[in-house]
Design an enzyme around this catalytic site. Structure first.
Site, PDB file in Angstrom:
ATOM      1  N   HIS A  49       0.825  -1.218   0.000  1.00  0.00           N
ATOM      2  CA  HIS A  49       0.000   0.000   0.000  1.00  0.00           C
ATOM      3  C   HIS A  49       0.856   1.263   0.000  1.00  0.00           C
ATOM      4  CE1 HIS A  49      -3.878  -2.096   0.890  1.00  0.00           C
ATOM      5  NE2 HIS A  49      -3.077  -2.980   1.471  1.00  0.00           N
ATOM      6  N   ASN A 122     -10.312  -2.879   2.634  1.00  0.00           N
ATOM      7  CA  ASN A 122     -10.026  -2.881   1.194  1.00  0.00           C
ATOM      8  C   ASN A 122     -11.315  -2.638   0.419  1.00  0.00           C
ATOM      9  OD1 ASN A 122      -7.254  -3.377   1.268  1.00  0.00           O
ATOM     10  ND2 ASN A 122      -7.483  -5.593   1.163  1.00  0.00           N
TER      11      ASN A 122
HETATM   12 FE1  HDD Z   1      -2.493  -4.789   5.497  1.00  0.00          FE
HETATM   13  C1  HDD Z   1      -1.013  -1.772   5.138  1.00  0.00           C
HETATM   14  C2  HDD Z   1      -5.466  -3.509   4.374  1.00  0.00           C
HETATM   15  C3  HDD Z   1      -3.856  -7.956   5.466  1.00  0.00           C
HETATM   16  C4  HDD Z   1       0.262  -5.984   7.020  1.00  0.00           C
HETATM   17  N1  HDD Z   1      -3.108  -2.989   4.864  1.00  0.00           N
HETATM   18  C5  HDD Z   1      -2.356  -1.855   4.787  1.00  0.00           C
HETATM   19  C6  HDD Z   1      -3.158  -0.770   4.306  1.00  0.00           C
HETATM   20  C7  HDD Z   1      -4.404  -1.259   4.084  1.00  0.00           C
HETATM   21  C8  HDD Z   1      -4.374  -2.664   4.444  1.00  0.00           C
HETATM   22  C9  HDD Z   1      -5.605  -0.498   3.563  1.00  0.00           C
HETATM   23  C10 HDD Z   1      -2.657   0.647   4.059  1.00  0.00           C
HETATM   24  C11 HDD Z   1      -3.009   1.561   5.194  1.00  0.00           C
HETATM   25  C12 HDD Z   1      -2.573   2.968   4.849  1.00  0.00           C
HETATM   26  O1  HDD Z   1      -3.226   3.564   3.981  1.00  0.00           O
HETATM   27  O2  HDD Z   1      -1.594   3.423   5.410  1.00  0.00           O
HETATM   28  N2  HDD Z   1      -4.273  -5.581   4.943  1.00  0.00           N
HETATM   29  C13 HDD Z   1      -5.396  -4.868   4.601  1.00  0.00           C
HETATM   30  C14 HDD Z   1      -6.530  -5.770   4.544  1.00  0.00           C
HETATM   31  C15 HDD Z   1      -6.076  -7.018   4.824  1.00  0.00           C
HETATM   32  C16 HDD Z   1      -4.656  -6.898   5.096  1.00  0.00           C
HETATM   33  C17 HDD Z   1      -7.955  -5.336   4.224  1.00  0.00           C
HETATM   34  C18 HDD Z   1      -6.825  -8.315   4.905  1.00  0.00           C
HETATM   35  C19 HDD Z   1      -8.035  -8.416   5.296  1.00  0.00           C
HETATM   36  N3  HDD Z   1      -1.896  -6.626   6.091  1.00  0.00           N
HETATM   37  C20 HDD Z   1      -2.615  -7.798   6.041  1.00  0.00           C
HETATM   38  C21 HDD Z   1      -1.883  -8.854   6.709  1.00  0.00           C
HETATM   39  C22 HDD Z   1      -0.722  -8.298   7.172  1.00  0.00           C
HETATM   40  C23 HDD Z   1      -0.750  -6.901   6.761  1.00  0.00           C
HETATM   41  C24 HDD Z   1      -2.369 -10.286   6.874  1.00  0.00           C
HETATM   42  C25 HDD Z   1       0.405  -8.906   7.945  1.00  0.00           C
HETATM   43  C26 HDD Z   1       0.311  -9.947   8.701  1.00  0.00           C
HETATM   44  N4  HDD Z   1      -0.655  -4.030   5.914  1.00  0.00           N
HETATM   45  C27 HDD Z   1       0.308  -4.696   6.587  1.00  0.00           C
HETATM   46  C28 HDD Z   1       1.523  -3.837   6.909  1.00  0.00           C
HETATM   47  C29 HDD Z   1       1.100  -2.461   6.298  1.00  0.00           C
HETATM   48  C30 HDD Z   1      -0.271  -2.753   5.710  1.00  0.00           C
HETATM   49  C31 HDD Z   1       2.827  -4.398   6.474  1.00  0.00           C
HETATM   50  C32 HDD Z   1       2.079  -1.806   5.328  1.00  0.00           C
HETATM   51  C33 HDD Z   1       2.251  -0.399   5.773  1.00  0.00           C
HETATM   52  C34 HDD Z   1       1.505  -0.293   6.989  1.00  0.00           C
HETATM   53  O3  HDD Z   1       0.950  -1.496   7.317  1.00  0.00           O
HETATM   54  O4  HDD Z   1       1.398   0.707   7.670  1.00  0.00           O
HETATM   55  O5  HDD Z   1       1.717  -3.758   8.266  1.00  0.00           O
END
Ligand code: HDD
Length: 672
Positions: A49, A122
């Site tokens: 993202h 999402n």
């Molecule tokens: Fe995630 C970012 C949504 C599964 C780990 N995720 C991130 C963002 C969104 C989502 C919208 C961006 C937020 C922003 O605008 O700053 N992610 C989802 C959804 C998931 C999902 C709807 C499943 C239902 N994500 C998911 C899993 C993991 C992560 C299973 C890890 C175990 N997601 C992350 C992260 C991020 C992230 C690595 C990247 C940057 C951040 O968090 O701040 O921690």
């Protein structure tokens, strides 16, 4: 102008030198401060993202929901909670294009009076995997391949399809990803979903399960694939610009927040497990209860300070909102804070203004990198008597986790219902209109055609045989390959689904109520154009809130038929067809002749036609349009070729524009 120490800067153009032609001096603290700061301007981008755009706004509650939840935003009618919302693509890097085929993030930070609540969702209600253990593998597979860093912001490559074809639980999500949901027309025209099952908890500590939905007033609309590809080249910021311009012009995007609420006992009866994030709950089974509306009405003042530094986290919940045991959610509760410690450089990122709650913060956490607060006094522990016992615990008025009983063996594994992977993928496919089904087949054909390993193509098509033989056959034919056997299923006997077809899963179910408002229309201009028609077209569009732009062979001044001057806002070159939802080509003999000789003008109308948009040509311009290979078709409501400027020409155009696209026209391959 000052330095960061507040010292006035006399000259910001020249470094300090030993003589006008002499060497620069190390003691030039002004130059060194400026360069050092600049050298550190970039922070690590989000691992997923990374590419996103955001806006401020508010959530307004329709009425008290205190029987369901004690969550602060839902306590009384009219209650306003400020929000900050960031939309994003997933796979691409920070500078990548907006219109990639991808999932879109839909993250909402509610600044409630009982602390910040982040609903990090999402634009699709399900996910690729069932367990957070698999997330790093999924992301490694979709990101550019590590040996040569290609392709950028694209899933159409071997490693992604290799992984998902070995991961049958991703089938349902792949159907969404290959659908037009993955190429939205605008961030404003997407649904949002919390994905997981959450818990609502009321003041009596009773709990119900909850699944969140954002429904856009603008309707759910998509690009067509060829258009998305071309937009990537001519405006990689297409969605960012669209959101920004809509808010600047006062066309504030709006969504309704709704929730599916159900009991644990009901959940046990479902043919699927509500803890499995690859499953949704059909609205026919549990309807969506509206809770309130969200309006985005202010653009950020500074992209870095707000959009880049905002830190969303699924662990940010407030009293009244709790988690379920969805194993994907469990991993997320850990992952977001963890990544932000690195990305934002330490444990105090909650003090960055965009992340700071409006609710006051009192605790004994101290120090750490980049601490902004200046804590006074000698007490930073609890219990204490020297500080009068402050800050006190809130007790029952604070966050009390729902007391869910936990009495099972520690295992690595999953419940049996998690092993059924195709019922809902088939339900999704069967719920689509014929147009949407055709686009899904074309998307699989395109993506798989980019693979270099035929065995992966075979594996994907064998997976699709468990969803729909019709779809699998179309994809196989598009790839010139024989139909493989269906992929063996994990469950010999799949539970019978409650719902085979669910109307709200089609994007056509939600055309929206804002009609042609905020849609962009090109009005062709050139020397000799009928200036009166140009003016009338502009007026008619602005009356319904659509945006008319004068587009000519170049920008600048043209002389209309009556001798008046008309100034083009844009050219065929700098704002090509794909940036517009429709085109009006006014009358004018000389102009029509000039357009006929200009390949860019012909390409413009051909793309308008190919991308199913509304075309209005009047008088001499009809010859130009027909000369571009677009033949008169009375059955096509989006093709208005008028030999005379009829009185209702513009109202017909606006009515057709409100239909978004004219799918009746579509052929595969395209006619022009
Ligand atoms: Fe995630 C970012 C949504 C599964 C780990 N995720 C991130 C963002 C969104 C989502 C919208 C961006 C937020 C922003 O605008 O700053 N992610 C989802 C959804 C998931 C999902 C709807 C499943 C239902 N994500 C998911 C899993 C993991 C992560 C299973 C890890 C175990 N997601 C992350 C992260 C991020 C992230 C690595 C990247 C940057 C951040 O968090 O701040 O921690």
């Amino acid at each position: 102008m000052t330095t960061n120490q507040g010292v006035p800067v006399a000259d910001n153009q020249h470094s300090l030198k030993a003589g006008l032609r002499g060497p620069a001096l190390l003691k030039d603290f002004i130059l060194r401060e400026k360069l050092t700061h600049f050298d550190h301007e970039r922070i690590p981008e989000r691992i997923v993202h990374a590419r996103g755009s955001a806006a401020h706004g508010y959530f307004e509650c329709y009425g008290p929901q205190t029987e369901l939840t004690s969550a602060a935003p839902f306590r009384e009618a009219g209650k306003i909670t400020p929000v900050f919302v960031r939309f994003s693509t997933v796979a691409g890097e920070r500078g990548s294009k907006d219109t990639a085929r991808d999932v879109r993030g839909f993250a909402v930070k509610f600044y409630t009076d009982e602390g910040n609540w982040d609903l990090v969702g999402n634009n699709m209600p399900v996910f690729f995997i069932q367990d957070a253990m698999k997330f790093p593998d999924l992301v490694h597979a979709v990101k550019p391949e590590p040996h040569h860093q290609m392709p950028q912001a694209a899933s159409a490559h071997d490693t992604f399809w290799d992984f998902v074809s070995l991961m049958p639980e991703s089938t349902h999500m792949l159907m969404w990803l290959m659908s037009d949901r993955a190429i939205p027309r605008s961030y404003r025209m997407m649904e949002g979903f919390g994905v997981h099952t959450f818990r609502f908890v009321n003041a009596r500590h009773e709990s119900l399960f909850a699944k969140f939905h954002w429904k856009p007033l603008q309707g759910t609309h998509a690009l067509v694939w060829d258009e998305a590809v071309k937009i990537s080249g001519c405006d990689p910021d297409f969605h960012r610009r669209d959101l920004w311009e809509a808010i600047e012009s006062g066309a504030f995007p709006e969504w309704e927040l709704g929730v599916q609420v159900f009991t644990e006992a009901e959940a046990e009866q479902f043919s699927f497990d509500v803890l499995d994030p690859t499953k949704l709950i059909p609205e026919e089974l549990v309807p969506v209860t509206p809770l309130g509306r969200m309006v985005l009405n202010r653009n950020p003042d500074n992209f870095f300070a707000e959009t880049e530094q905002v830190a969303f986290c699924t662990a940010h919940v407030i009293p009244g909102i709790d988690f379920s045991n969805d194993p994907l959610l469990a991993g997320r509760i850990h992952s977001y804070v963890d990544t932000q410690l690195t990305r934002l450089g330490g444990p105090n990122f909650h003090e960055i203004p965009i992340n700071a709650p409006i609710a006051p913060v009192h605790n004994n956490q101290r120090d750490g990198l980049h601490r902004q607060a200046i804590h006074r006094g000698r007490v930073s522990y609890e219990p204490n008597s020297l500080g009068g016992g402050c800050p006190f615990q809130a007790g029952a008025a604070g966050y009390v986790s729902f007391p869910e009983p936990v009495q099972q063996d520690e295992v690595r594994g999953k419940p049996e219902k998690f092993a059924e992977h195709y019922n809902q993928a088939a339900m999704f496919y069967n719920s689509q209109s014929p147009v949407e089904k055709a686009h899904i087949a074309a998307a699989f054909r395109f993506e798989l055609s980019k693979l270099t390993v035929p065995a992966i193509r075979r594996r994907v098509v064998s997976m699709l045989r468990n969803v729909s033989d019709d779809l699998a056959a179309q994809v196989a034919e598009g790839l010139g390959m024989p139909m493989p056997d269906p992929m063996p299923r994990a469950l010999s006997e799949a539970p019978k689904p409650e719902v085979d077809k669910s109307a709200p899963l089609s994007m056509f179910a939600r055309p929206g109520v804002t009609g042609p408002a905020s849609r962009k229309v090109a009005i062709f201009v050139g020397d000799g154009v009928d200036g009166n028609l140009v003016a009338k077209a502009g007026d008619a569009l602005s009356k319904v809130g659509a945006v008319g732009r004068l587009v000519g062979p170049r920008v600048g001044l043209f002389t209309a038929k009556d001798g008046s001057q008309i100034e083009a806002d844009a050219s065929f070159e700098n704002e090509p067809s794909v940036l517009f939802d429709g085109v009006i080509i006014p009358d004018g003999e000389g102009t029509a002749k000039a357009w006929t000789r200009d390949g860019r003008a012909a390409e413009f109308v051909k793309d308008q036609f190919r991308h199913l948009k509304t075309i209005l040509a009047i008088g001499d311009s009809v010859t130009f349009v027909e000369g571009a290979g677009i033949l008169r078709d009375e059955a096509d409501p989006g093709l208005l070729l008028l030999s005379e400027p009829k009185a209702d020409a513009f109202s017909l155009f606006i009515k057709a524009l409100a239909r978004h696209r004219h799918f009746e026209r579509e052929t595969d391959p395209p006619r022009v």
